[in-house]
Design a protein around this motif. Structure first.
Motif, PDB file in Angstrom:
ATOM      1  N   ALA A  20      16.675  22.536 -39.581  1.00  0.00           N
ATOM      2  CA  ALA A  20      17.992  21.895 -39.714  1.00  0.00           C
ATOM      3  C   ALA A  20      18.830  22.298 -38.506  1.00  0.00           C
ATOM      4  CB  ALA A  20      18.685  22.318 -41.003  1.00  0.00           C
ATOM      5  N   VAL A  21      19.272  21.302 -37.757  1.00  0.00           N
ATOM      6  CA  VAL A  21      20.047  21.551 -36.539  1.00  0.00           C
ATOM      7  C   VAL A  21      21.366  20.790 -36.618  1.00  0.00           C
ATOM      8  CG1 VAL A  21      17.958  21.893 -35.173  1.00  0.00           C
ATOM      9  CG2 VAL A  21      18.986  19.612 -35.291  1.00  0.00           C
ATOM     10  N   GLY A  22      22.314  21.179 -35.811  1.00  0.00           N
ATOM     11  CA  GLY A  22      23.599  20.491 -35.782  1.00  0.00           C
ATOM     12  C   GLY A  22      23.439  19.030 -35.414  1.00  0.00           C
ATOM     13  N   PRO A  23      24.321  18.166 -35.912  1.00  0.00           N
ATOM     14  CA  PRO A  23      24.232  16.730 -35.617  1.00  0.00           C
ATOM     15  C   PRO A  23      24.689  16.424 -34.195  1.00  0.00           C
ATOM     16  CG  PRO A  23      26.153  17.172 -36.980  1.00  0.00           C
ATOM     17  CD  PRO A  23      25.417  18.487 -36.843  1.00  0.00           C
ATOM     18  N   ASP A  24      23.934  16.921 -33.253  1.00  0.00           N
ATOM     19  CA  ASP A  24      24.246  16.817 -31.827  1.00  0.00           C
ATOM     20  C   ASP A  24      22.979  16.374 -31.103  1.00  0.00           C
ATOM     21  OD1 ASP A  24      25.964  17.829 -29.345  1.00  0.00           O
ATOM     22  OD2 ASP A  24      23.927  18.613 -29.103  1.00  0.00           O
ATOM     23  N   PRO A  25      23.052  15.370 -30.225  1.00  0.00           N
ATOM     24  CA  PRO A  25      21.830  14.842 -29.610  1.00  0.00           C
ATOM     25  C   PRO A  25      21.065  15.873 -28.789  1.00  0.00           C
ATOM     26  CG  PRO A  25      23.798  13.867 -28.622  1.00  0.00           C
ATOM     27  CD  PRO A  25      24.243  14.590 -29.846  1.00  0.00           C
TER      28      PRO A  25
END
Length: 396
Positions: free
Chosen positions: A337-342
């Motif tokens: 799970a990662v931040g919603p950042d490209p």
């Protein structure tokens, strides 16, 4: 035990995890010996209504008078132990809670979204999370921004419905929060802790997982909050073919985005909307399932399906996703799970591909321990028994 399950079904043309969960839960309860009385309406039926009923349709979210008459008949005839409500909009209305209470029937509601406060149910608008209506008697920001179906008039009606039914929601005997995030939302709304229980959704066991395929599968409604644009931005930061194949399944307003990506790159395939068999085949062909919403998605069914099939998940760290994949809850989570950042997502993609085989057993184990029918159905029946055996139900 006899239970009425009330649900307004979402349109079948738009994939609905909530419809799947309700159908699954009914089947699981029936298999466990609970007598289930489905009380459902379908949004697909609106076009077939007589003109007189269509004229009154704008009032359905508030009153749902036809539904209340039918429900009252059912309650008098069957005398159930309780009513379990899922989605009341637009044809049932929250008034089903009042109708049940008028017949001495306690009410459980599973909260799938944030619609006690938010007209869209998402806490999301114009590409960002939004809590402008939280704490307001009437959610006028929703009207200004046309948050419900892109219409100021319909948004005004939904905002009015939420204001009118605030006492109705406060009278529900027991809330089922799918995650701790939903429980926090209910507490913020004023629901006391003793009326909130946390129980996730579950899905039937598809059996032992098949060997992993290759590449990634993104399967969702193609709408802005589901993160397709985010995923494609991250994907394009890698050379064509470097990550295997990205398969995109689903339909919606962002379909042209998926079609354009498939036309531009050999490593992107747009599958369109898939039926159940098509989804099973698409999962089988993948090694990693991608679920990257940018809103606080409560409990995406696609992640449950992935773990049940032994496929690890690459998700964003929003809503219930970290809980679903077991971040901080298990030694080996069911994915990432990662931040919603490209940029962050682009970094995670090759890691997920390289480590998929090592993480896949943890995905299946997470499903078996937390989301298997034997686990969640027993929990649900315990919730029912606790409520119906309580001689001091919530004040109405």
């Amino acid at each position: 035990m006899k239970v009425v399950v009330a649900h307004n079904r979402y349109r079948e043309a738009i994939p609905s995890g909530e419809n799947v969960i309700v159908d699954t839960e009914i089947a699981q309860l029936t298999a466990a010996g609970i007598e289930v009385l489905p009380f459902q309406r379908a949004s697909d039926s609106i076009g077939e209504l007589p003109l007189a009923q269509k004229a009154l349709l704008p009032l359905s979210p508030i009153f749902g008078r036809a539904a209340q008459r039918d429900l009252a008949d059912l309650l008098r005839r069957e005398r159930p132990d309780l009513l379990h409500l899922h989605n009341p909009y637009p044809l049932l209305s929250p008034s089903v809670v009042r109708t049940a209470h008028a017949h001495g029937v306690p009410v459980v509601q599973t909260v799938h979204n944030y619609r006690q406060v938010c007209s869209s149910g998402l806490y999301f608008r114009d590409g960002h999370n939004c809590h402008d209506c939280r704490g307001k008697v009437v959610g006028w920001p929703a009207v200004v921004h046309k948050c419900y179906r892109g219409s100021a008039a319909q948004s005004a009606l939904m905002a009015t419905t939420l204001a009118v039914h605030r006492p109705t929601w406060k009278s529900v005997d027991r809330y089922i929060a799918l995650t701790g995030r939903i429980a926090d939302h209910l507490r913020n709304y004023g629901i006391p802790d003793d009326r909130i229980v946390i129980k996730p959704n579950g899905l039937p066991d598809p059996g032992d997982p098949e060997p992993l395929g290759d590449g990634f599968l993104y399967a969702a409604r193609l709408s802005p909050e589901k993160g397709l644009a985010l995923l494609l931005d991250a994907w394009r930061r890698h050379p064509d073919g470097a990550l295997g194949q990205l398969r995109i399944a689903g339909d919606g307003e962002l379909r042209p985005l998926a079609e354009q990506a498939a036309a531009e790159r050999a490593d992107v395939t747009y599958l369109g909307a898939l039926d159940q068999a098509g989804m099973v085949a698409a999962r089988r062909a993948a090694s990693v399932i991608v679920a990257v919403p940018t809103w606080d998605d409560v409990l995406p069914t696609v992640i449950l399906e992935a773990m049940a099939a032994g496929r690890p998940v690459l998700g964003t760290d929003v809503g219930g996703i970290p809980y679903l994949v077991g971040i901080g809850e298990t030694v080996t989570p069911a994915g990432w799970a990662v931040g919603p950042d490209p940029e962050k997502l682009a970094t995670a993609l090759p890691i997920a591909r390289a480590d998929a085989a090592a993480v896949a057993p943890a995905a299946r184990d997470r499903y078996l321990r937390a989301f298997h029918p034997d686990v969640v159905t027993r929990r649900l029946i315990d919730i029912y028994a606790d409520l119906t055996g309580n001689s001091h139900p919530a004040s109405r």
